[in-house]
Design a protein around this motif. Structure first.
Motif: not given
Length: 519
Positions: A127-135, A255-261, A295-308
């Motif tokens: 997994v390349d988490t930059r290509k797959d923000p969902f995971i 070089l790892r591919p995106k895995i989430v359709p 609440d976690l988003q405010l507490q840990h300053q999560l981005t929308e992608d991280q929250l999702t």
């Protein structure tokens, strides 16, 4: 011209063969017994050429690939024969060297006592988490400090209080599930058990995590099943990532591919964003998962992608595993009516006649219900194997090894969960459904032996185990309380796994009939 072309083709063939065979002998050079393996196919040929599920290759470690060499070799030799003389053997996942652990004591070391030396899952190499923000925040695919950080954020979501609150809605959804069975039974057509389990699981997770109705028991449901198949069954991207990991074990991350359709990402991404937008607009102080995520988003300053991504961890980890376990447990209960009757009597004693489910605290304490669920996970484990990466040098002292084996950072070990669960040395007549194995301290005994890994073990065991157990038990209890479950003739005999479905699933599908109980 023709001569030059022929030489070029021969050179290419030789180069390809050398590339595919280069790693073979890796373990032998380190003093580890190495069963027969083939270039490209490695030790698990059915992963590349599926005639049966590759978990059986792992269970039996076919030294001789009989479908290629049957006329030359008299019969295959199996890994089971090595368990009394070997603590581990060297194996290959395509080209990738893997140390296949056979001794439960060593498996316990990897997962529990020596966890700090094997803390990374091999899945992170795919997994390349930059290509797959969902995971990108899913603890299963993260390593080291990043894993600890994200698990530390996600784990507090799953408190007993929130699961208890979710159980209140779960009871209503169980009622809808039974009403759906009642209505659909009028057609006289058998039920697809996996579809039924997925309808319940998606309705429950959408409700308790996102506050959205999936409409799973209506004529116009959200297309959850369709998109779930895109991710888990029909995902060529995931297959490509697995193949690249097997062919190029140290492939650079870029070089790892995106895995989430993309279609899966759009569907679930839109739903998650809508859910958070609605809850922000109508702020309600509720002790539920979506409020705590905000609440976690405010507490840990999560981005929308991280929250999702944190919200989607519920979907990735819960949809397939829970629905599959529900379906397989119903299949086994239908095949063993005496077990089904014993479970019904336990449920009838735990709740009133007009009450579909017992109280939350009582549900988790029902011994026979828990035993049925654990025996199902033994026969059809949600994860049939695990692969861990060595992060610090560690020495294995196998009971059957003459010399200790030094593991180096970057080495991989494989844990044959399906093989352990079906080993007759630990589970006599392993093909039979016997819930009593897990009664009277059986579960604790098997876990201490290191031979039951239904939810994994150690610090990296399934993070959602309590929620998964609660919703699985609720679905099973409500169905068995109201209906007799029978196997439809469309269901194939035996417990053979479908070779074309990566996660272990009963071959040919699970087809069931339901008959209303007379209370």
């Amino acid at each position: 011209m023709l001569h030059a072309l022929l030489l070029t083709l021969i050179a290419l063939f030789v180069t390809l063969f050398v590339f595919l065979a280069w790693n073979l002998g890796y373990w032998r050079r380190r003093g580890v017994w190495e069963p027969y393996a083939l270039p490209l196919l490695g030790s698990f040929p059915n992963m590349v050429w599926p005639r049966r599920h590759f978990l059986n290759d792992m269970r039996e470690i076919v030294i001789v690939v009989d479908f290629l060499y049957k006329s030359v070799w008299s019969k295959p030799t199996y890994c089971r024969q090595y368990r009394s003389t070997h603590s581990y053997v060297g194996a290959y996942l395509m080209r990738a060297p893997k140390l296949l652990l056979l001794e439960p004591k060593l498996i316990n070391e990897v997962l529990v006592s020596a966890f700090r030396c094997f803390e990374n899952n091999d899945a992170s190499r795919m997994v390349d988490t930059r290509k797959d923000p969902f995971i990108a925040c899913n603890p299963f695919v993260l390593d080291g400090d990043e894993w600890r950080q994200q698990r530390g954020i996600f784990s507090p979501l799953l408190t007993s209080g929130r699961i208890r609150n979710a159980y209140c809605n779960m009871q209503q959804i169980c009622g809808q599930l039974c009403d759906y069975i009642e209505e659909q039974s009028k057609s006289g057509q058998p039920f697809d058990g996996t579809d039924l389990g997925l309808r319940f699981t998606s309705e429950n997770l959408f409700d308790c995590v996102l506050g959205i109705k999936a409409r799973s028991f209506t004529a116009n449901p959200l297309p959850v099943a369709q998109h779930n198949r895109e991710m888990s069954e029909d995902n060529y991207r995931l297959a490509l990532a697995g193949a690249l990991n097997g062919l190029f074990p140290r492939l650079p991350r870029r070089l790892r591919p995106k895995i989430v359709p993309p279609s899966y990402e759009r569907f679930f991404g839109d739903l998650v964003r809508q859910s958070f937008h609605l809850r922000r607009c109508r702020r309600q102080e509720r002790n539920d998962f979506i409020n705590h995520l905000l609440d976690l988003q405010l507490q840990h300053q999560l981005t929308e992608d991280q929250l999702t991504s944190h919200a989607m961890t519920f979907m990735f980890d819960g949809l397939d595993t829970t629905s599959s376990t529900i379906a397989h447990c119903l299949l086994l209960l239908a095949r063993y009516p005496e077990c089904q009757q014993q479970l019904f009597l336990e449920l009838a004693k735990a709740s009133a006649k007009d009450q579909l489910l017992p109280h939350f605290e009582l549900l988790s304490e029902l011994p026979y219900l828990s035993a049925c669920l654990n025996e199902t996970l033994r026969i059809y484990p949600a994860g049939g194997w695990a692969s861990k990466t060595c992060t610090e040098a560690y020495t294995f002292h196998g009971s059957h090894a003459s010399d200790p084996l030094q593991m180096l950072p970057g080495d991989n070990v494989m844990i044959p969960i399906y093989g352990l669960h079906h080993d007759p040395n630990f589970y006599p007549e392993p093909q039979l459904f016997r819930p009593e194995r897990f009664l009277n301290g059986g579960l604790k005994r098997f876990q201490q032996l290191g031979v039951f890994l239904g939810f994994g073990n150690g610090p990296r065991q399934c993070v959602g185990i309590r929620l998964g157990l609660t919703q699985t038990k609720a679905a099973l209890a409500s169905i068995v309380k109201r209906y007799e479950v029978h196997v439809n003739v469309r269901t194939l005999d035996g417990i053979e796994l479908d070779p074309y479905i990566f996660v272990g699933a009963h071959k040919g599908g699970i087809w069931l009939d339901f008959k209303r109980r007379k209370l």
